[in-house]
Design a protein around this motif. Structure first.
Motif, short mmCIF file in Angstrom:
data_model
loop_
_atom_site.label_atom_id
_atom_site.label_comp_id
_atom_site.label_asym_id
_atom_site.label_seq_id
_atom_site.Cartn_x
_atom_site.Cartn_y
_atom_site.Cartn_z
N LEU A 213 -3.95 -7.06 -0.51
CA LEU A 213 -3.73 -5.67 -0.11
C LEU A 213 -2.90 -5.66 1.17
O LEU A 213 -3.15 -6.43 2.10
CB LEU A 213 -5.06 -4.96 0.12
CG LEU A 213 -5.00 -3.52 0.62
CD1 LEU A 213 -4.35 -2.62 -0.44
CD2 LEU A 213 -6.39 -3.01 0.98
N ILE A 214 -1.91 -4.79 1.19
CA ILE A 214 -1.05 -4.68 2.36
C ILE A 214 -0.85 -3.20 2.68
O ILE A 214 -0.90 -2.35 1.78
CB ILE A 214 0.32 -5.36 2.11
CG1 ILE A 214 1.08 -5.55 3.42
CG2 ILE A 214 1.14 -4.56 1.13
CD1 ILE A 214 0.50 -6.55 4.35
N SER A 215 -0.67 -2.88 3.96
CA SER A 215 -0.47 -1.51 4.39
C SER A 215 0.84 -1.41 5.17
O SER A 215 1.05 -2.17 6.13
CB SER A 215 -1.65 -1.04 5.27
OG SER A 215 -1.41 0.25 5.79
N PHE A 216 1.72 -0.51 4.73
CA PHE A 216 2.98 -0.24 5.42
C PHE A 216 2.81 1.05 6.22
O PHE A 216 2.53 2.11 5.64
CB PHE A 216 4.13 -0.09 4.42
CG PHE A 216 4.33 -1.29 3.54
CD1 PHE A 216 5.16 -2.32 3.94
CD2 PHE A 216 3.70 -1.39 2.32
CE1 PHE A 216 5.34 -3.42 3.12
CE2 PHE A 216 3.88 -2.49 1.50
CZ PHE A 216 4.70 -3.51 1.91
N ARG A 217 2.97 0.96 7.51
CA ARG A 217 2.70 2.10 8.40
C ARG A 217 3.99 2.85 8.73
O ARG A 217 4.99 2.25 9.12
CB ARG A 217 2.06 1.60 9.69
CG ARG A 217 1.75 2.68 10.71
CD ARG A 217 0.46 3.38 10.38
NE ARG A 217 0.03 4.28 11.43
CZ ARG A 217 -1.04 5.06 11.35
NH1 ARG A 217 -1.78 5.01 10.26
NH2 ARG A 217 -1.38 5.86 12.32
N ILE A 218 3.95 4.18 8.57
CA ILE A 218 5.03 5.06 9.04
C ILE A 218 4.50 5.77 10.27
O ILE A 218 3.61 6.61 10.18
CB ILE A 218 5.45 6.06 7.95
CG1 ILE A 218 6.04 5.32 6.74
CG2 ILE A 218 6.47 7.05 8.50
CD1 ILE A 218 6.46 6.24 5.60
#
Length: 304
Positions: A213-218
């Motif tokens: 699982l990976i999270s890309f933050r804006i």
């Protein structure tokens, strides 16, 4: 003074010039005057010997070794397995030959001429069937004046469709207020630790994860973040072989952020307005009934 030769023009300050002007044809006088005042100006020599008033000389192409061609992949550098692409090499000058090569594989060199007599600075190399062996970085060169140019910057061809599609979603949602933040989460069902987010068929971001699982933050939402996104997973052992794309995730942006207090106040006002409308209509109906009962009966009508 009689002029023996009408083609010889005397000095304009002498009496001979005045006599010559009276006897010479009008077209010859006009040509002489134009040559003196209306003709092309002569440039002044600068310190380097160049004409200061004249246009600069045409710029000759520099040594081909200092001009890289530009390599692009059409329609996209992300190619589904079984599809086809065109590697297009564009030179800054009219080239004689073009050479395409996969980086690190000498046997993959392919040469051909320009596309046509009208496009001497371009050549297209087609891959009719994309397979796992097609993935990787490519470069191209062009031949100019018996010399090969430097290679272009590498262009990576990524083959997709090797693994199942990952899950892709946004938190807190796909509609983000301007200046607000959002997290794009991608999860691989096969436990692939490397992920890539693609926007409009171009790689937007790549990240590695210790898990699946990976999270890309804006951090701050702007109009540049609005669009359709896809997520891919891939193995670190094969960085150019990716999974199927995830389902499309469309990010939208609202004009301004609304605080929770303002949102709660708007909700209260909306409920109050609906309540007022409901009870108003109910009261109007009751009043109409009461008024109709108070109306006296007309002739021939019985009171109930």
């Amino acid at each position: 003074m009689a002029l023996q030769d009408r083609g010889a023009v005397p000095n304009s300050t002498s009496k001979a010039w005045r006599d010559w002007r009276r006897s010479a044809p009008w077209w010859l006088i006009t040509g002489c005057v134009w040559a003196r005042i209306g003709g092309p100006r002569r440039g002044r020599l600068g310190g380097g010997g160049a004409l200061l008033d004249s246009p600069p000389p045409p710029r000759l192409p520099s040594t081909p070794g200092f001009n890289r061609p530009v390599l692009s992949v059409e329609p996209s550098p992300l190619a589904q397995r079984g599809s086809y692409v065109a590697l297009q090499c564009s030179a800054p000058v009219q080239a004689v030959r073009f050479r395409m090569q996969k980086v690190g594989i000498q046997s993959s060199q392919v040469e051909q001429g320009p596309n046509s007599v009208f496009l001497w600075n371009q050549a297209s190399f087609f891959i009719d069937y994309i397979s796992e062996a097609s993935a990787g970085p490519y470069t191209c060169r062009y031949l100019y004046k018996a010399s090969w140019s430097r290679p272009s910057l590498p262009e990576e061809l990524v083959v997709t469709g090797l693994y199942p599609r990952p899950a892709f979603w946004a938190q807190p949602g796909q509609v983000v207020a301007q200046g607000g933040s959002a997290d794009l989460l991608c999860q691989s069902h096969l436990g692939l630790p490397h992920f890539a987010v693609v926007k409009e068929r171009r790689v937007f971001l790549r990240m590695n994860s210790s898990g699946s699982l990976i999270s890309f933050r804006i951090q701050a939402m702007t109009k540049n973040h609005v669009g359709t996104y896809y997520c891919y997973g891939y193995s670190p052992l094969s960085p150019f072989l990716w999974s199927h794309p995830s389902k499309a995730l469309m990010l939208e942006m609202t004009d301004a952020a609304i605080s929770p207090a303002i949102f709660f106040s708007l909700a209260q006002l909306s409920l109050a307005g609906l309540s007022l409308l409901f009870f108003g209509r109910l009261g109007t109906k009751t009043l109409v009934r009461w008024w109709s009962r108070r109306k006296p009966p007309g002739p021939g009508e019985a009171r109930v």
